[in-house]
Write an enzyme that holds these catalytic residues in place. Structure first.
Site, PDB file in Angstrom:
ATOM      1  N   LYS A  22       3.191  -6.874  13.637  1.00 24.44           N
ATOM      2  CA  LYS A  22       3.224  -5.773  13.468  1.00 24.44           C
ATOM      3  C   LYS A  22       1.741  -5.236  12.698  1.00 24.44           C
ATOM      4  O   LYS A  22       2.206  -3.803  13.918  1.00 24.44           O
ATOM      5  CB  LYS A  22       4.138  -6.100  11.835  1.00 24.44           C
ATOM      6  CG  LYS A  22       3.973  -4.301  11.346  1.00 24.44           C
ATOM      7  CD  LYS A  22       4.369  -4.596   9.916  1.00 24.44           C
ATOM      8  CE  LYS A  22       4.004  -4.377   8.805  1.00 24.44           C
ATOM      9  NZ  LYS A  22       3.126  -3.203   8.213  1.00 24.44           N
ATOM     10  N   ASN A  23       1.101  -5.841  12.606  1.00 24.12           N
ATOM     11  CA  ASN A  23       0.069  -5.155  12.454  1.00 24.12           C
ATOM     12  C   ASN A  23      -0.524  -4.464  13.991  1.00 24.12           C
ATOM     13  O   ASN A  23      -2.391  -3.932  13.928  1.00 24.12           O
ATOM     14  CB  ASN A  23      -0.862  -4.975  11.078  1.00 24.12           C
ATOM     15  CG  ASN A  23      -0.327  -4.691   9.759  1.00 24.12           C
ATOM     16  OD1 ASN A  23       1.051  -4.187   9.945  1.00 24.12           O
ATOM     17  ND2 ASN A  23      -0.568  -5.608   8.702  1.00 24.12           N
ATOM     18  N   CYS A 124       0.794   4.255  -1.928  1.00 25.30           N
ATOM     19  CA  CYS A 124       2.408   3.381  -2.420  1.00 25.30           C
ATOM     20  C   CYS A 124       2.342   2.615  -3.529  1.00 25.30           C
ATOM     21  O   CYS A 124       1.518   2.636  -4.308  1.00 25.30           O
ATOM     22  CB  CYS A 124       1.943   2.726  -0.820  1.00 25.30           C
ATOM     23  SG  CYS A 124       1.105   1.321  -0.754  1.00 25.30           S
ATOM     24  N   ARG A 129      -4.845   3.617  -2.035  1.00 23.14           N
ATOM     25  CA  ARG A 129      -4.408   4.104  -0.359  1.00 23.14           C
ATOM     26  C   ARG A 129      -4.926   5.732   0.621  1.00 23.14           C
ATOM     27  O   ARG A 129      -4.453   6.059   0.923  1.00 23.14           O
ATOM     28  CB  ARG A 129      -3.531   3.462   0.574  1.00 23.14           C
ATOM     29  CG  ARG A 129      -3.107   2.407  -0.055  1.00 23.14           C
ATOM     30  CD  ARG A 129      -2.383   1.765   0.435  1.00 23.14           C
ATOM     31  NE  ARG A 129      -2.663   0.813   1.660  1.00 23.14           N
ATOM     32  CZ  ARG A 129      -1.166   0.595   2.658  1.00 23.14           C
ATOM     33  NH1 ARG A 129      -0.063   0.432   2.274  1.00 23.14           N
ATOM     34  NH2 ARG A 129      -1.805   0.013   3.512  1.00 23.14           N
ATOM     35  N   ASP A 314      -2.917  -9.375   2.608  1.00 24.29           N
ATOM     36  CA  ASP A 314      -1.417  -9.683   2.836  1.00 24.29           C
ATOM     37  C   ASP A 314      -0.802 -10.660   2.690  1.00 24.29           C
ATOM     38  O   ASP A 314       0.549 -11.363   2.674  1.00 24.29           O
ATOM     39  CB  ASP A 314      -1.065  -9.080   4.071  1.00 24.29           C
ATOM     40  CG  ASP A 314      -1.190  -7.467   4.435  1.00 24.29           C
ATOM     41  OD1 ASP A 314      -0.988  -6.611   3.405  1.00 24.29           O
ATOM     42  OD2 ASP A 314      -1.186  -6.994   5.431  1.00 24.29           O
ATOM     43  N   ARG A 407      10.910  -4.382   7.398  1.00 28.18           N
ATOM     44  CA  ARG A 407       9.783  -3.831   7.385  1.00 28.18           C
ATOM     45  C   ARG A 407       9.059  -4.778   8.662  1.00 28.18           C
ATOM     46  O   ARG A 407       7.980  -4.413   9.825  1.00 28.18           O
ATOM     47  CB  ARG A 407       8.886  -3.190   7.044  1.00 28.18           C
ATOM     48  CG  ARG A 407       9.794  -2.013   6.229  1.00 28.18           C
ATOM     49  CD  ARG A 407       9.041  -1.227   5.073  1.00 28.18           C
ATOM     50  NE  ARG A 407       7.271  -0.718   6.074  1.00 28.18           N
ATOM     51  CZ  ARG A 407       6.275  -1.108   5.280  1.00 28.18           C
ATOM     52  NH1 ARG A 407       6.644  -1.493   3.949  1.00 28.18           N
ATOM     53  NH2 ARG A 407       5.350  -1.281   5.690  1.00 28.18           N
TER      54      ARG A 407
HETATM   55  C1  UD1 Z   1      -3.616  -2.380   6.734  1.00 25.63           C
HETATM   56  C2  UD1 Z   1      -2.370  -2.889   6.729  1.00 25.63           C
HETATM   57  C3  UD1 Z   1      -2.110  -3.616   5.548  1.00 25.63           C
HETATM   58  C4  UD1 Z   1      -3.569  -4.576   5.006  1.00 25.63           C
HETATM   59  C5  UD1 Z   1      -4.619  -3.775   4.961  1.00 25.63           C
HETATM   60  C6  UD1 Z   1      -5.999  -4.761   4.352  1.00 25.63           C
HETATM   61  C7  UD1 Z   1      -1.457  -2.153   8.941  1.00 25.63           C
HETATM   62  C8  UD1 Z   1      -0.451  -1.141   8.914  1.00 25.63           C
HETATM   63  N1  UD1 Z   1      -2.009  -2.198   7.385  1.00 25.63           N
HETATM   64  O1  UD1 Z   1      -3.980  -1.272   5.844  1.00 25.63           O
HETATM   65  O2  UD1 Z   1      -1.204  -4.457   6.021  1.00 25.63           O
HETATM   66  O3  UD1 Z   1      -3.131  -5.179   3.549  1.00 25.63           O
HETATM   67  O4  UD1 Z   1      -5.224  -3.587   6.331  1.00 25.63           O
HETATM   68  O5  UD1 Z   1      -6.040  -5.702   5.672  1.00 25.63           O
HETATM   69  O6  UD1 Z   1      -2.240  -2.282   9.074  1.00 25.63           O
HETATM   70  N2  UD1 Z   1      -9.129   3.004   1.986  1.00 25.63           N
HETATM   71  C9  UD1 Z   1     -10.342   4.164   1.645  1.00 25.63           C
HETATM   72  N3  UD1 Z   1     -10.628   5.263   2.210  1.00 25.63           N
HETATM   73  C10 UD1 Z   1     -10.127   4.935   3.534  1.00 25.63           C
HETATM   74  C11 UD1 Z   1      -9.091   4.198   3.915  1.00 25.63           C
HETATM   75  C12 UD1 Z   1      -9.023   3.254   2.885  1.00 25.63           C
HETATM   76  O7  UD1 Z   1     -10.622   3.977  -0.101  1.00 25.63           O
HETATM   77  O8  UD1 Z   1     -10.127   6.586   4.497  1.00 25.63           O
HETATM   78  C13 UD1 Z   1      -9.284   1.835   1.225  1.00 25.63           C
HETATM   79  C14 UD1 Z   1      -8.119   1.595   1.221  1.00 25.63           C
HETATM   80  O9  UD1 Z   1      -7.612   2.412  -0.120  1.00 25.63           O
HETATM   81  C15 UD1 Z   1      -8.042   0.256   0.458  1.00 25.63           C
HETATM   82  C16 UD1 Z   1      -9.338   0.041   1.009  1.00 25.63           C
HETATM   83  O10 UD1 Z   1      -9.458   0.662   1.660  1.00 25.63           O
HETATM   84  O11 UD1 Z   1      -8.522  -0.103  -1.025  1.00 25.63           O
HETATM   85  C17 UD1 Z   1      -9.166  -1.180   2.634  1.00 25.63           C
HETATM   86  O12 UD1 Z   1      -7.780  -0.278   3.372  1.00 25.63           O
HETATM   87  P1  UD1 Z   1      -7.473  -0.849   4.684  1.00 25.63           P
HETATM   88  O13 UD1 Z   1      -8.286  -1.156   5.354  1.00 25.63           O
HETATM   89  O14 UD1 Z   1      -7.779   0.945   5.413  1.00 25.63           O
HETATM   90  O15 UD1 Z   1      -5.433  -0.961   5.079  1.00 25.63           O
HETATM   91  P2  UD1 Z   1      -4.739  -0.006   6.116  1.00 25.63           P
HETATM   92  O16 UD1 Z   1      -5.664   0.476   6.755  1.00 25.63           O
HETATM   93  O17 UD1 Z   1      -4.575   1.160   5.038  1.00 25.63           O
END
Ligand code: UD1
Length: 432
Positions: A22-23, A124, A129, A314, A407
């Site tokens: 999915k990701n 969420c 996030r 995850d 999902r």
């Molecule tokens: C993706 C995955 C999710 C997984 C996560 C971490 C998808 C659709 N989702 O989520 O299943 O749990 O990676 O492996 O692929 N952060 C910030 N600012 C930003 C972006 C992120 O502070 O602009 C923080 C987030 O709040 C979190 C951390 O960075 O604490 C990691 O987030 P990120 O790697 O971006 O996760 P997602 O891409 O949302």
């Protein structure tokens, strides 16, 4: 809302086909927005998140068609996407609200059309996030960003310009978004401290096959030389390492033996190492992994989530649940998200012994038995953890809010039934 009813106690044995990730699929779908030509994705999982993303792209003017295929012995979907000309440059609230990954349209549309409006995703269940890293990177690439009425309005009148970017967090989402945006920017973009999750490698390889010039794939420094345009491609989605890891725990927790067909051990090094340390036998095969916990006495091990190749957040909920059935105590530490122990109160209702300390860590102690109960989870992976607990609990467990599982886990109850689980879906309109 559908529910899953599980009668615990069956040892699972047999084979499970691992679906496409999915990701990986979600950013690949959005990468199709970078070209006028047709992008075909094979080994696509059948999941509600994919349907949600397809609806968003249709709203943006993408023509989508699909057919069924059998790939590596597994029936799956093939989807083709073509966006000759976007009909809209707005990703509305109702789409983004349902699925955060909708933000992957930001980079591609801004790079190609120089304008996009995206409803800002809120927090969420697992934490705040934010999107600050995505937005700051786009600003450094020459975009102007305005937040108005809950929307990000991003403009790059003369197109995006390559930049040297240093991410303060190795964010998966920001790496994918900026990687896509940089393919059509003028000049060279460097992303330092890029996330290295295998799904990003899958995306970068597809972009290169479309004509992009990305080097440093699967390393923390990605270099992208911008090109004028990208072309169509046929590309295969990699197997889902989180689905594979989840079913590996299903084998371990029931002390069963499951062959995970198509699973890639190389993408699961850390969780497999921990499983092996608890006492589970693991063997790698050319087309999968065998997880064998028959007659094993497992020993609790500590887990700390981290960026790839560290232990995936995850899989934290699933491994925490496994540790309830392993001897001794385990310390589970969550470092990626600030609110990711939402499964614990539900597990406590099933007789678990878990002590959460603040937001970051939990002590999990072995219990002689878990007991079936009515439970509900607030996110996808936590829901799977409750299914795992149900598989070993005495009596009947009913997992509510199955839409979370739909999902991210394709045909979950079919796959589990095929290896011997007693699990049925109770439809919303069905009498229990
Ligand atoms: C993706 C995955 C999710 C997984 C996560 C971490 C998808 C659709 N989702 O989520 O299943 O749990 O990676 O492996 O692929 N952060 C910030 N600012 C930003 C972006 C992120 O502070 O602009 C923080 C987030 O709040 C979190 C951390 O960075 O604490 C990691 O987030 P990120 O790697 O971006 O996760 P997602 O891409 O949302």
């Amino acid at each position: 809302m559908d529910k899953l009813k599980i009668k615990g106690g069956n040892k699972l044995a047999g084979q499970i086909y691992i679906s496409g990730a999915k990701n990986a699929a979600l950013p690949l779908i959005c990468a199709s927005l970078l070209t006028r030509e047709r992008v075909t994705l094979t080994n696509m999982p059948l999941l509600s998140d994919i349907r949600s993303m397809n609806l968003l792209l249709e709203q943006l003017g993408t023509k989508i068609d699909s057919h069924d295929e059998v790939i590596d012995g597994n029936p799956c979907k093939v989807y083709s996407y073509q966006t000759a000309q976007p009909a809209s440059l707005v990703a509305p609230y109702d789409y983004v609200r349902k699925m955060r990954a909708s933000y992957y349209v930001l980079g591609p549309l801004l790079a190609r059309e120089h304008y996009v409006e995206l409803s800002l995703p809120g927090g969420c269940a697992i934490g705040a996030r934010p999107m600050d890293i995505h937005l700051s990177a786009l600003e450094q690439m020459g975009a102007s960003i305005e937040i108005k009425n809950g929307y990000v309005i991003a403009k790059a009148e003369h197109g995006l310009q390559g930049a040297h970017l240093i991410f303060n967090i190795a964010s998966v989402g920001a790496t994918c978004n900026i990687l896509m945006a940089a393919t059509l920017a003028r000049g060279t973009t460097v992303i330092e401290n890029a996330a290295m999750e295998p799904e990003i490698g899958n995306l970068a390889e597809m972009l290169n096959a479309m004509g992009a010039k990305i080097s440093g794939i699967n390393t923390p420094i990605l270099t992208i030389e911008g090109v004028k345009e990208l072309h169509g491609v046929i590309h295969k989605v990699i197997p889902d390492r989180i689905e594979a890891g989840s079913y590996a725990v299903a084998a371990a927790i029931t002390r069963g033996k499951i062959e995970l067909i198509n699973a890639q051990a190389a993408t699961l090094q850390t969780p497999l190492k921990i499983l092996a340390e608890t006492g589970v036998r693991i063997s790698e095969k050319p087309h999968g992994i065998i997880i064998d916990a028959e007659n094993c006495v497992l020993e609790g091990k500590d887990i700390m989530t981290d960026y790839y190749p560290g232990f995936p957040t995850d899989l934290q909920a699933q491994f925490l649940t496994l540790m309830l059935t392993a001897d001794g105590a385990s310390m589970v530490t969550e470092t990626i998200f600030e609110n990711r122990f939402m499964h614990v109160p539900e597990l406590l209702r099933m007789g678990a012994n878990i002590n959460v300390h603040g937001h970051a860590s939990a002590i999990v102690r072995s219990v002689p038995k878990l007991y079936g109960a009515q439970v509900m989870a607030t996110d996808l992976r936590a829901s799977f953890a409750l299914v795992l607990a149900g598989l070993v609990a005495e009596g009947e467990t009913v997992v509510n809010r199955v839409y979370h599982l739909d999902r991210g886990y394709e045909k979950l109850e079919h796959k589990l039934r095929s290896v011997g689980a007693d699990i049925v879906r109770i439809k919303d309109d069905q009498e229990d």
